[in-house]
Every structure is written in C-alpha cells, then in structure tokens.
Design a protein around this motif. Structure first.
Motif, mmCIF file in Angstrom:
data_model
loop_
_atom_site.group_PDB
_atom_site.id
_atom_site.type_symbol
_atom_site.label_atom_id
_atom_site.label_comp_id
_atom_site.label_asym_id
_atom_site.label_seq_id
_atom_site.Cartn_x
_atom_site.Cartn_y
_atom_site.Cartn_z
ATOM 1 N N ARG A 8 0.820 -1.204 0.000
ATOM 2 C CA ARG A 8 0.000 0.000 0.000
ATOM 3 C C ARG A 8 0.861 1.264 0.000
ATOM 4 O O ARG A 8 0.578 2.220 -0.721
ATOM 5 N N GLN A 9 1.940 1.262 0.762
ATOM 6 C CA GLN A 9 2.840 2.423 0.790
ATOM 7 C C GLN A 9 3.558 2.589 -0.548
ATOM 8 O O GLN A 9 3.743 3.713 -1.036
ATOM 9 N N TRP A 10 3.941 1.480 -1.154
ATOM 10 C CA TRP A 10 4.609 1.531 -2.454
ATOM 11 C C TRP A 10 3.673 2.106 -3.520
ATOM 12 O O TRP A 10 4.076 2.981 -4.304
ATOM 13 N N VAL A 11 2.416 1.649 -3.528
ATOM 14 C CA VAL A 11 1.457 2.153 -4.516
ATOM 15 C C VAL A 11 1.255 3.655 -4.327
ATOM 16 O O VAL A 11 1.250 4.420 -5.299
ATOM 17 N N GLN A 12 1.128 4.102 -3.085
ATOM 18 C CA GLN A 12 0.963 5.538 -2.871
ATOM 19 C C GLN A 12 2.229 6.301 -3.280
ATOM 20 O O GLN A 12 2.144 7.412 -3.796
ATOM 21 N N SER A 13 3.391 5.693 -3.090
ATOM 22 C CA SER A 13 4.633 6.375 -3.474
ATOM 23 C C SER A 13 4.708 6.586 -4.981
ATOM 24 O O SER A 13 5.315 7.553 -5.442
#
Length: 175
Positions: free
Chosen positions: A134-139
């Motif tokens: 989830r953090q990677w997608v937002q990044s």
C-alpha cells in the motif's frame, strides 16, 4: 481458481538457489487470478491517474510518466516479497496485451479499486507485506505528482495534488 504457481529456480542437484532467496516468491499462490490481476494492475492505474491532467489543468508531461515508472521499478528493491512479486509480474507482461485494469478510469473507479485491493490484502497478505504494498502504490502517485509540481522528493505539492494523494491514501487505508 489459484494463480498458476511460478516455478522456482534450482541448481542441477535440485537444491534451492545459493542466495537463499526464491527466484519467485510463492506469494502469488495465495491469490486468485482475479485478485492477482487487481494487485498487479493497481500500480499502473495509479500511475495513469496521477499523471493525468487535472480538469482544466495543463498536461503533466513526460517527466511525470518517467517518475511513475521509476517508482514502480523501485519496488524491485523492496523488502516485501509481495511487492517484488508484483513488480516482477508487471515486467513479465511483455506481450503487449493490456490488462483490464490498465484502462483509463476516473478517480471514483480508482479509489474503489484501491479499497477492493485493501480488502484482498487484509484477507490474504501478511500485515507487513500489505503495508509495504500500500505504501509503495501511494509512493508511485506521490512521485508522479511531485515530478509535475517540480517539487523535490520530500517537497510540497499543490493543494490539488495534496487532495488527490490524501484521497488515495485514505482508500489504501494509509490515512
């Protein structure tokens, strides 16, 4: 129906690779084909949505797309088996075929896909892999928006960009 199991690389003697890491994580076996398509399609959808011009705004340009591609590729170095498997699957799509999730969609559809992905991750993923994904997608979205705003990696974005990133983060369960 489960996604096809990805073969692991083995030495001639049938032993695991000497690096101690599987060539392809077995994380894909935990997801149905539809779930895996959702997980592997979402980063591209987020990149496209983040790079799309705001209504009445100027084009975001090539720099935005390149920043998004760089952010997707950065997932190859993730500590998460899930993120690395998703990136590998994205790069394995070399036949030119477009997954249904790769089409242009509006923000409402994208946020719904994010929420559906979060539900899949809650049911199937290790909590650390879920958070990393989830953090990677937002990044991906953040790097695209910062590239078009001319902001440095930790810099400010426009209020419109901030609203987009906040809504995306909320749908991903990050905010």
């Amino acid at each position: 129906m489960l996604a096809p199991e990805v073969p692991m690389s083995h030495s001639v003697a049938g032993e695991p690779p000497s690096a101690g890491r599987r060539a392809a994580p077995l994380t894909t076996a935990a997801y149905s084909a539809a779930e895996w398509d959702l997980l592997t399609g979402l980063p591209g959808r987020v990149l496209v949505a983040a790079a799309a011009p705001d209504p009445g705004g100027p084009s975001r340009g090539v720099a935005a797309g390149l920043a998004g591609l760089d952010a997707v590729a950065a997932g190859r170095a993730s500590d998460s088996d899930l993120v690395r498997a998703v990136v590998a699957a994205i790069y394995a799509r070399h036949d030119g075929a477009t997954a249904p999730e790769d089409r242009l969609t509006d923000l409402v559809d994208l946020l719904a896909a994010c929420r559906a992905t979060v539900r899949v991750l809650r049911r199937r993923a290790d909590p650390a892999d879920s958070a990393a994904y989830r953090q990677w997608v937002q990044s991906v979205a953040a790097r695209v928006r910062r590239a078009t705003a001319g902001a440095p990696a930790g810099g400010d974005v426009t209020p419109t960009d901030r609203r987009f990133l906040d809504r995306l983060g909320g749908a991903l369960g990050l905010g």
